[in-house]
Design a protein around this motif. Structure first.
Motif, PDB file in Angstrom:
ATOM      1  N   LEU A  33       0.853  -1.188   0.000  1.00 58.32           N
ATOM      2  CA  LEU A  33       0.000   0.000   0.000  1.00 58.32           C
ATOM      3  C   LEU A  33       0.886   1.235   0.000  1.00 58.32           C
ATOM      4  N   CYS A  79      -4.220  -2.540   8.192  1.00 61.53           N
ATOM      5  CA  CYS A  79      -4.373  -1.425   7.246  1.00 61.53           C
ATOM      6  C   CYS A  79      -5.797  -0.908   7.296  1.00 61.53           C
ATOM      7  N   VAL A  80      -5.944   0.400   7.186  1.00 62.92           N
ATOM      8  CA  VAL A  80      -7.267   1.021   7.265  1.00 62.92           C
ATOM      9  C   VAL A  80      -8.154   0.601   6.093  1.00 62.92           C
ATOM     10  N   TRP A 162      -1.000   3.168   8.076  1.00 63.00           N
ATOM     11  CA  TRP A 162      -0.438   4.386   7.476  1.00 63.00           C
ATOM     12  C   TRP A 162       0.505   5.109   8.424  1.00 63.00           C
TER      13      TRP A 162
HETATM   14 MO   LIG Z   1      -3.055   1.680   4.687  1.00 59.78          MO
END
Ligand SMILES: [Mo]
Ligand SMILES: Nc1nc2c(c(=O)[nH]1)N[C@H]1C(S)=C(S)[C@@H](COP(=O)(O)O)O[C@H]1N2
Length: 206
Positions: A33, A79-80, A162
């Motif tokens: 990502l 991860c979002v 992130w």
């Molecule tokens: Mo992410």
């Protein structure tokens, strides 16, 4: 109501006894990502800067940074965008061991992580002082690939992915919290996956 994927994930979590944070799907894969291009970094010119609200700014080259104690630890990665990889073995330098070289000023409460390529992300200092936060150069027994942040990335297991800044090249100490690259674009300032701190809008955080 759970959709099919949600049900499968829940069954697997029950079987493996490994719950993921709310709204996350467990994956065995390790997706990449990245926003923008992957920087290629030469170890001979790699440089890590500690600056902002510190008694003395310092700069470390690759050898100096890696002369700090080396640790191996297992941690989850969330991860979002809703995938979680529950098993990761990271190798590198604990944030707290780097802090042995750093004297933050008393008013320093937040950190901005800076990266090759210009990406930034903000994390509260007390979150980074947790014993599972590290600067990692290896993942699951192999040197980090450039796509995953090699030669060095930050890993903050108790925050969404992130905050785990890839190609990290510095930390800046700040008195006040300030938004990084994604936080400016609506990602949460804290990003705790267990509290589902994902995004905000004019209606508030959600
Ligand atoms: Mo992410
Ligand atoms: N420098 C930099 N770091 C970054 C990103 C990025 O785009 N640039 N993406 C973040 C996001 S959104 C996630 S989920 C993780 C993903 O890490 P991975 O690509 O190794 O899975 O890196 C984070 N660190």
């Amino acid at each position: 109501m759970l959709n099919k994927l949600g049900r499968m994930t829940r069954i697997r979590q029950e079987r493996e006894g490994a719950p993921a944070p709310p709204g996350q799907f467990v994956t065995e894969k390790f997706p990449v990502l990245t926003f923008g291009p992957t920087p290629r970094i030469d170890l001979s010119t790699w440089e890590f800067r500690v600056f902002g609200l510190v008694e003395e700014e310092i700069s470390l080259d690759w050898e100096q940074f890696n002369a700090l104690p080396q640790v191996t630890l297992d941690a989850e990665f969330h991860c979002v965008t809703q995938w979680s990889k529950l098993q990761n073995t990271w190798e590198g330098i604990l944030f707290n061991d780097l802090m042995q070289l750093v004297k933050p000023k008393p008013e320093a409460k937040y950190v901005m992580a800076h990266c090759y390529g210009g990406y930034t992300t903000n994390v509260a200092l007390d979150v980074l002082e947790d014993d599972d936060v590290l600067f990692a150069h290896s993942h699951d027994g192999a040197a980090l690939t450039p796509e995953h942040g090699g030669p060095m990335r930050l890993v903050v297991p108790k925050r969404y992915g992130w905050k785990s800044a890839k190609w990290v090249n510095g930390i800046e100490f700040m008195a006040e919290d300030a938004p990084g690259f994604w936080e400016v674009r609506g990602y949460h300032m804290e990003g705790d996956p267990w509290k589902e701190e994902r995004f905000w809008s004019s209606l508030g955080y959600y």
